[in-house]
Design a protein around this motif. Structure first.
Motif, PDB file in Angstrom:
ATOM      1  N   GLY A   1     -21.331 143.995 165.004  1.00  0.00           N
ATOM      2  CA  GLY A   1     -19.854 144.247 164.596  1.00  0.00           C
ATOM      3  C   GLY A   1     -18.919 143.127 164.425  1.00  0.00           C
ATOM      4  N   PHE A   2     -19.323 141.970 165.065  1.00  0.00           N
ATOM      5  CA  PHE A   2     -18.675 140.798 164.815  1.00  0.00           C
ATOM      6  C   PHE A   2     -18.400 140.345 163.474  1.00  0.00           C
ATOM      7  N   THR A   3     -17.297 139.968 163.083  1.00  0.00           N
ATOM      8  CA  THR A   3     -16.901 139.440 161.522  1.00  0.00           C
ATOM      9  C   THR A   3     -16.652 138.074 161.651  1.00  0.00           C
ATOM     10  N   SER A   4     -16.282 137.500 162.799  1.00  0.00           N
ATOM     11  CA  SER A   4     -15.790 136.297 163.123  1.00  0.00           C
ATOM     12  C   SER A   4     -16.353 135.407 164.430  1.00  0.00           C
ATOM     13  N   ALA A   5     -16.175 134.179 164.261  1.00  0.00           N
ATOM     14  CA  ALA A   5     -16.644 133.445 165.573  1.00  0.00           C
ATOM     15  C   ALA A   5     -15.559 132.496 165.758  1.00  0.00           C
ATOM     16  N   ASN A   6     -15.401 131.807 166.795  1.00  0.00           N
ATOM     17  CA  ASN A   6     -14.356 130.861 167.163  1.00  0.00           C
ATOM     18  C   ASN A   6     -14.887 129.556 167.425  1.00  0.00           C
ATOM     19  N   ILE A   7     -13.968 128.713 166.874  1.00  0.00           N
ATOM     20  CA  ILE A   7     -13.938 127.147 166.915  1.00  0.00           C
ATOM     21  C   ILE A   7     -13.057 126.520 167.723  1.00  0.00           C
ATOM     22  N   LEU A   8     -13.424 125.548 168.564  1.00  0.00           N
ATOM     23  CA  LEU A   8     -12.332 124.760 169.265  1.00  0.00           C
ATOM     24  C   LEU A   8     -11.795 123.555 168.481  1.00  0.00           C
ATOM     25  N   ILE A   9     -10.370 123.371 168.176  1.00  0.00           N
ATOM     26  CA  ILE A   9      -9.728 122.181 167.504  1.00  0.00           C
ATOM     27  C   ILE A   9      -8.815 121.520 168.481  1.00  0.00           C
ATOM     28  N   PRO A  10      -9.040 120.224 168.351  1.00  0.00           N
ATOM     29  CA  PRO A  10      -8.130 119.227 169.131  1.00  0.00           C
ATOM     30  C   PRO A  10      -6.731 119.697 168.461  1.00  0.00           C
ATOM     31  N   ASP A  11      -5.520 119.774 169.355  1.00  0.00           N
ATOM     32  CA  ASP A  11      -4.385 120.042 168.727  1.00  0.00           C
ATOM     33  C   ASP A  11      -3.726 118.497 168.602  1.00  0.00           C
ATOM     34  N   GLY A  12      -4.337 117.543 168.904  1.00  0.00           N
ATOM     35  CA  GLY A  12      -3.655 116.110 168.846  1.00  0.00           C
ATOM     36  C   GLY A  12      -2.604 115.711 170.063  1.00  0.00           C
ATOM     37  N   SER A  13      -2.637 116.774 171.057  1.00  0.00           N
ATOM     38  CA  SER A  13      -1.950 116.346 172.162  1.00  0.00           C
ATOM     39  C   SER A  13      -2.912 116.484 173.419  1.00  0.00           C
ATOM     40  N   GLY A  14      -4.105 116.041 173.242  1.00  0.00           N
ATOM     41  CA  GLY A  14      -5.284 115.985 174.070  1.00  0.00           C
ATOM     42  C   GLY A  14      -5.905 117.546 174.590  1.00  0.00           C
ATOM     43  N   HIS A  15      -5.206 118.368 173.952  1.00  0.00           N
ATOM     44  CA  HIS A  15      -5.464 119.822 174.451  1.00  0.00           C
ATOM     45  C   HIS A  15      -6.167 120.368 173.148  1.00  0.00           C
ATOM     46  N   VAL A  16      -7.144 121.764 173.383  1.00  0.00           N
ATOM     47  CA  VAL A  16      -7.674 122.256 172.049  1.00  0.00           C
ATOM     48  C   VAL A  16      -7.106 123.701 172.099  1.00  0.00           C
ATOM     49  N   ARG A  17      -7.445 124.126 170.942  1.00  0.00           N
ATOM     50  CA  ARG A  17      -7.098 125.701 170.535  1.00  0.00           C
ATOM     51  C   ARG A  17      -7.975 126.351 169.833  1.00  0.00           C
ATOM     52  N   TRP A  18      -8.054 127.651 170.072  1.00  0.00           N
ATOM     53  CA  TRP A  18      -9.175 128.289 169.111  1.00  0.00           C
ATOM     54  C   TRP A  18      -8.789 128.570 167.616  1.00  0.00           C
ATOM     55  N   LYS A  19      -9.586 128.612 166.875  1.00  0.00           N
ATOM     56  CA  LYS A  19      -9.553 128.930 165.550  1.00  0.00           C
ATOM     57  C   LYS A  19     -10.567 130.025 165.070  1.00  0.00           C
ATOM     58  N   GLU A  20     -10.242 131.145 164.514  1.00  0.00           N
ATOM     59  CA  GLU A  20     -11.087 132.223 164.281  1.00  0.00           C
ATOM     60  C   GLU A  20     -11.824 131.631 162.900  1.00  0.00           C
ATOM     61  N   VAL A  21     -12.959 131.723 162.874  1.00  0.00           N
ATOM     62  CA  VAL A  21     -13.714 131.426 161.418  1.00  0.00           C
ATOM     63  C   VAL A  21     -14.746 132.514 161.125  1.00  0.00           C
ATOM     64  N   ALA A  22     -14.833 132.912 160.014  1.00  0.00           N
ATOM     65  CA  ALA A  22     -15.682 133.938 159.274  1.00  0.00           C
ATOM     66  C   ALA A  22     -17.147 133.690 159.855  1.00  0.00           C
ATOM     67  N   LEU A  23     -17.970 134.731 160.158  1.00  0.00           N
ATOM     68  CA  LEU A  23     -19.340 134.492 160.345  1.00  0.00           C
ATOM     69  C   LEU A  23     -20.095 134.387 158.931  1.00  0.00           C
TER      70      LEU A  23
END
Ligand SMILES: [Zn+2]
Ligand SMILES: [Zn+2]
Length: 270
Positions: free
Chosen positions: A248-270
């Protein structure tokens, strides 16, 4: 398949086969946008942590503009998470249980698993798996990870040993209770393809039944190959994406650096 990132990789600085730079070169050849290193911070697997951090940081600079490199850590539930200070992300993984003899691994060898079961659970694997999921339920509170590693790795040798029936309520209920509880934190679970592409298991982690439950609990996913060498950076990602879609999943998540030493999640279509 849109996922061009893997955040669960090991190098020869812990128990992997290739150098970090060999992994980076292979990731570029494979067309990855992001490569995350997740060296073991583990009571069982030794790694020179400061050397590891230094080496990954220098590769990050060297390859800037070619590939996004992330300094991560696979922190075991029974390890000291403060050692991962300065890492950009953490995978929270449970590999073993505490015993009078120290930590005993559930995934290092069938012999150790058998010994653990005989000596501490009276030979009852359902008791062992229940204890595993009780410990696993604390992984987010203790490790504070960005995602959860190989949720049901306690079944690593089950295709070979058939020690539990994964549909039996004695196994399933503790697993589902912990899965539902951990879903409440809102952080993703990895679909870990390693034992599948090694030909050791028909299922990935989590197995299809748990993956479907994860979806129904409103959980999120990230694809990981738990690569211990440079040839399997996206090992069986295509199969993982198909299985996720079936659940039932339509997306997965990738981690992206936010430029300040932290990361954030971004949803990407499967
Ligand atoms: Zn692991
Ligand atoms: Zn790993």
């Amino acid at each position: 398949m849109e996922i061009k990132a893997n955040y669960h990789t090991h190098t020869n600085l812990c128990d992997g086969a290739n150098t970090p730079e060999e992994m980076v070169e292979a990731a570029i050849k494979d067309g990855l946008q992001y490569l995350g290193f997740s060296g073991h911070f583990d009571p069982d697997v030794y790694m020179d942590i400061e050397k590891y951090k230094k080496e990954i940081r220098s590769l990050k600079e060297k390859y800037r503009g070619k590939i996004g490199i992330l300094l991560g850590a696979e922190v075991d539930r029974l390890f000291d998470v403060t050692k991962a200070e300065g890492c950009e992300y953490i995978i929270g993984s449970t590999h073993g249980l505490n015993t009078d003899e120290g930590v005993m691994s559930v995934d290092s060898s069938p012999e150790t698993l058998k010994k653990l079961c005989q000596e501490y659970f009276g030979g009852d694997y359902y008791k062992l798996t229940k204890a595993y999921y009780e410990l696993e339920a604390t992984v987010v509170d203790v490790v504070k990870p960005d995602f959860i590693g190989h949720f049901d790795i306690v079944t690593k040798y089950n295709d070979e040993l058939h020690f539990v029936d994964e549909d039996d309520p004695r196994y399933l209920k503790p697993a589902l209770d912990t899965l539902e509880y951990l879903c409440g934190y809102g952080i993703p679970f990895e679909i870990n393809t390693a034992q599948y592409y090694r030909g050791k298991k028909k299922e990935m982690y989590p197995n299809m039944r748990l993956l479907k439950a994860l979806h129904d609990f409103g959980g999120r996913i990230v694809l990981s190959s738990d690569a211990h060498n440079s040839a399997v950076l996206t090992g069986a990602f295509d199969v993982a994406a198909k299985r996720a879609a079936v659940c039932g999943f339509t997306s997965a998540n990738i981690l992206i650096p936010d430029g300040s030493g932290h990361v954030r999640w971004k949803e990407v279509a499967l």
